[in-house]
Design an enzyme around this catalytic site. Structure first.
Site, PDB file in Angstrom:
ATOM      1  N   LYS A  80      50.978 -21.941 -18.608  1.00 50.64           N
ATOM      2  CA  LYS A  80      50.351 -20.901 -17.910  1.00 50.64           C
ATOM      3  C   LYS A  80      51.743 -19.912 -18.128  1.00 50.64           C
ATOM      4  O   LYS A  80      53.115 -20.755 -18.358  1.00 50.64           O
ATOM      5  CB  LYS A  80      50.562 -21.605 -16.857  1.00 50.64           C
ATOM      6  N   GLY A 180      31.689 -11.934  -4.660  1.00 47.95           N
ATOM      7  CA  GLY A 180      31.643 -11.419  -5.587  1.00 47.95           C
ATOM      8  C   GLY A 180      31.702 -11.641  -6.967  1.00 47.95           C
ATOM      9  O   GLY A 180      30.747 -12.822  -6.934  1.00 47.95           O
TER      10      GLY A 180
HETATM   11  P1  NAD Z   1      36.112 -10.228 -11.289  1.00 51.04           P
HETATM   12  O1  NAD Z   1      37.267  -9.831 -11.872  1.00 51.04           O
HETATM   13  O2  NAD Z   1      35.607 -10.276 -12.622  1.00 51.04           O
HETATM   14  O3  NAD Z   1      35.589 -10.171 -10.554  1.00 51.04           O
HETATM   15  C1  NAD Z   1      35.756 -10.975  -9.166  1.00 51.04           C
HETATM   16  C2  NAD Z   1      34.735  -9.584  -8.357  1.00 51.04           C
HETATM   17  O4  NAD Z   1      35.324 -10.246  -6.782  1.00 51.04           O
HETATM   18  C3  NAD Z   1      35.661  -8.051  -8.617  1.00 51.04           C
HETATM   19  O5  NAD Z   1      33.834  -7.901  -8.729  1.00 51.04           O
HETATM   20  C4  NAD Z   1      35.794  -8.018  -6.751  1.00 51.04           C
HETATM   21  O6  NAD Z   1      35.294  -6.840  -6.366  1.00 51.04           O
HETATM   22  C5  NAD Z   1      35.972  -8.199  -6.200  1.00 51.04           C
HETATM   23  N1  NAD Z   1      36.727  -9.295  -5.029  1.00 51.04           N
HETATM   24  C6  NAD Z   1      37.724  -9.204  -5.210  1.00 51.04           C
HETATM   25  N2  NAD Z   1      38.036  -9.698  -3.654  1.00 51.04           N
HETATM   26  C7  NAD Z   1      36.797  -9.802  -2.630  1.00 51.04           C
HETATM   27  C8  NAD Z   1      36.328  -9.894  -2.049  1.00 51.04           C
HETATM   28  N3  NAD Z   1      37.557 -10.135  -1.044  1.00 51.04           N
HETATM   29  N4  NAD Z   1      35.484 -10.115  -1.118  1.00 51.04           N
HETATM   30  C9  NAD Z   1      34.181  -9.908  -2.198  1.00 51.04           C
HETATM   31  N5  NAD Z   1      34.805  -9.540  -2.938  1.00 51.04           N
HETATM   32  C10 NAD Z   1      35.853  -9.291  -4.111  1.00 51.04           C
HETATM   33  O7  NAD Z   1      36.281 -11.912 -12.085  1.00 51.04           O
HETATM   34  P2  NAD Z   1      35.281 -12.510 -13.301  1.00 51.04           P
HETATM   35  O8  NAD Z   1      36.683 -12.590 -13.943  1.00 51.04           O
HETATM   36  O9  NAD Z   1      34.335 -12.583 -12.658  1.00 51.04           O
HETATM   37  O10 NAD Z   1      36.725 -14.416 -12.101  1.00 51.04           O
HETATM   38  C11 NAD Z   1      36.141 -14.334 -10.753  1.00 51.04           C
HETATM   39  C12 NAD Z   1      37.084 -15.679  -9.693  1.00 51.04           C
HETATM   40  O11 NAD Z   1      36.566 -16.698 -11.010  1.00 51.04           O
HETATM   41  C13 NAD Z   1      38.288 -15.955 -10.570  1.00 51.04           C
HETATM   42  O12 NAD Z   1      38.822 -16.146  -8.918  1.00 51.04           O
HETATM   43  C14 NAD Z   1      38.845 -16.040 -11.246  1.00 51.04           C
HETATM   44  O13 NAD Z   1      40.261 -16.648 -11.397  1.00 51.04           O
HETATM   45  C15 NAD Z   1      37.923 -17.058 -11.515  1.00 51.04           C
HETATM   46  N6  NAD Z   1      38.022 -17.648 -13.246  1.00 51.04           N
HETATM   47  C16 NAD Z   1      37.194 -16.986 -13.712  1.00 51.04           C
HETATM   48  C17 NAD Z   1      36.945 -17.033 -15.174  1.00 51.04           C
HETATM   49  C18 NAD Z   1      36.367 -16.003 -16.128  1.00 51.04           C
HETATM   50  O14 NAD Z   1      35.747 -17.020 -16.958  1.00 51.04           O
HETATM   51  N7  NAD Z   1      36.225 -14.916 -16.266  1.00 51.04           N
HETATM   52  C19 NAD Z   1      37.176 -18.670 -15.462  1.00 51.04           C
HETATM   53  C20 NAD Z   1      37.916 -19.251 -14.667  1.00 51.04           C
HETATM   54  C21 NAD Z   1      37.948 -19.060 -13.414  1.00 51.04           C
END
Ligand code: NAD
Length: 354
Positions: A80, A180
């Site tokens: 990372k 989220g």
């Molecule tokens: P994203 O930023 O597209 O979506 C996250 C959403 O959560 C946003 O709409 C944001 O407004 C909302 N949010 C933030 N704080 C909040 C709160 N306190 N309460 C409610 N909603 C809140 O991110 P993503 O790509 O959808 O990823 C979501 C999670 O999954 C993250 O933790 C990320 O690290 C993890 N993740 C994502 C991937 C991927 O492929 N995108 C892979 C592994 C892990």
């Protein structure tokens, strides 16, 4: 000295600092373990309050990638990187290109991908200087946005959990509280809606809520109220550390299974949530769809092959549940054990040669 102790404690192979005043780049790359392949993981651009916090984060994330890739049977180790500072103020093409050069100094033992604070265009800029990079959207052989694959993987885990924990073969009529509804959360809402699940959502972003309301008419609650929703599944898709001493007494779900990384604030919270009779599905196992999808770029990307591999998360989840029963240990401990077994097995032929 404290930093060195941290590296020794968890057997980090390499941690490299970069400080280039000319372009304002302060970055750290951590390679935890390369037994299974090069340390692979995203670059995070984040305004850490100090370098100690940045080091802590990159070490934790890099070690997490070792386990995620191992349990997903990927030819990757754990790595990372973090760029320290506010991306809005600091991000320039010069800085990103310099970061690409920094990656090259590790001679392929670290492979970079996208993470928080880095957009698709940023990754393209980094890729001008390094070939040790995956998931660059818009290029030949690109696997594209990893989020749909991540959501697909979480859905497979949810099916396995519905069957093994709740005794349900279908998701229709089951209730879900989704925290989220951004990239991954939205895709999950779409799939769960199609299966006839009952949905409650929250998000701090109105646009994200409205996008779901227009198409799927879920119930909407505030970000604070989501923990109190009575449901079968609580699905964290926003933040880390949402399972903590404050939230544990509030949950009214049977299972917690979502995409967010590092959902347990501390390992002890994994035991505390279980005492409440709630099944916690190990996050790095079920959110691995994105990296499994990206990994297919190594041998020439094919979406159908990638999704076949992501679908295997279903079997992995079942295996964890069965072993958890047999070995009388919690699922998140079993997941670590399985990942470590895969790494140890890979070391054996090398030991014979020595
Ligand atoms: P994203 O930023 O597209 O979506 C996250 C959403 O959560 C946003 O709409 C944001 O407004 C909302 N949010 C933030 N704080 C909040 C709160 N306190 N309460 C409610 N909603 C809140 O991110 P993503 O790509 O959808 O990823 C979501 C999670 O999954 C993250 O933790 C990320 O690290 C993890 N993740 C994502 C991937 C991927 O492929 N995108 C892979 C592994 C892990």
């Amino acid at each position: 000295m404290e930093g060195i102790e941290k590296l020794n404690k968890n057997n980090f192979e390499k941690v490299v600092f970069c400080n280039d005043k000319k372009v304002g780049l302060k970055a750290i790359i951590a390679v935890h373990d390369t037994t299974l392949g090069p340390g692979t993981g995203g670059v995070r651009f984040y305004p850490y309050s100090n370098e100690e916090d940045a080091l802590e984060d990159v070490l934790r994330l890099s070690r997490g990638m070792t386990y995620k890739s191992a349990i997903s049977h990927l030819p990757f180790g754990g790595g990372k990187s973090v760029i320290i500072g506010d991306p809005v103020q600091l991000k320039t093409e010069e800085l990103l290109e310099r970061f690409g050069e920094f990656i090259n100094t590790l001679q392929g033992s670290y492979i970079c991908a996208k993470d928080v604070g880095i957009g698709s265009q940023d990754l393209r800029v980094i890729s001008r200087k390094t070939k040790h990079i995956l998931g660059v959207e818009g290029t030949k052989n690109s696997s594209g946005d990893p989020s749909p694959a991540t959501a697909f993987g979480v859905l497979q885990a949810i099916r396995a959990l519905a069957k093994e924990v709740l005794g349900k073969l279908h998701l229709d009529g089951l209730s879900f509280a989704i925290q989220g509804v951004g990239s991954v959360g939205y895709d999950l809402v779409q799939s769960l809606h199609a299966e006839g699940a009952k949905l409650t959502i929250c998000d701090v972003n109105k646009h994200a809520i409205n996008r779901c309301l227009e198409k799927f008419s879920p119930k909407v609650v505030s970000s604070e109220a989501i923990y109190d929703v009575k449901c079968d599944f609580f699905v964290p898709c926003a933040l880390g550390a949402v399972i903590n001493s404050q939230t544990i007494p509030r949950f009214k779900c049977k299972v917690i299974a979502g995409a967010a990384n590092n959902q347990l604030a501390t390992p002890q919270d994994g035991y505390e949530i279980t005492k409440r009779g709630i099944f916690y599905a190990p996050d790095y196992v079920i959110n691995a769809g994105g990296i499994i999808n990206i990994a297919e770029e190594v041998r020439g990307y094919s979406k159908s092959r990638a999704y076949d591999r992501v679908a295997h998360i279903y079997q992995t989840m079942i295996e964890i549940i069965h072993r958890s029963g047999k070995e009388k240990e919690l699922p998140f401990i079993i997941a670590d054990r399985m990942a470590e077994e895969i790494i140890e097995k890979a070391k054996k032929p090398k030991q014979k040669l020595a």
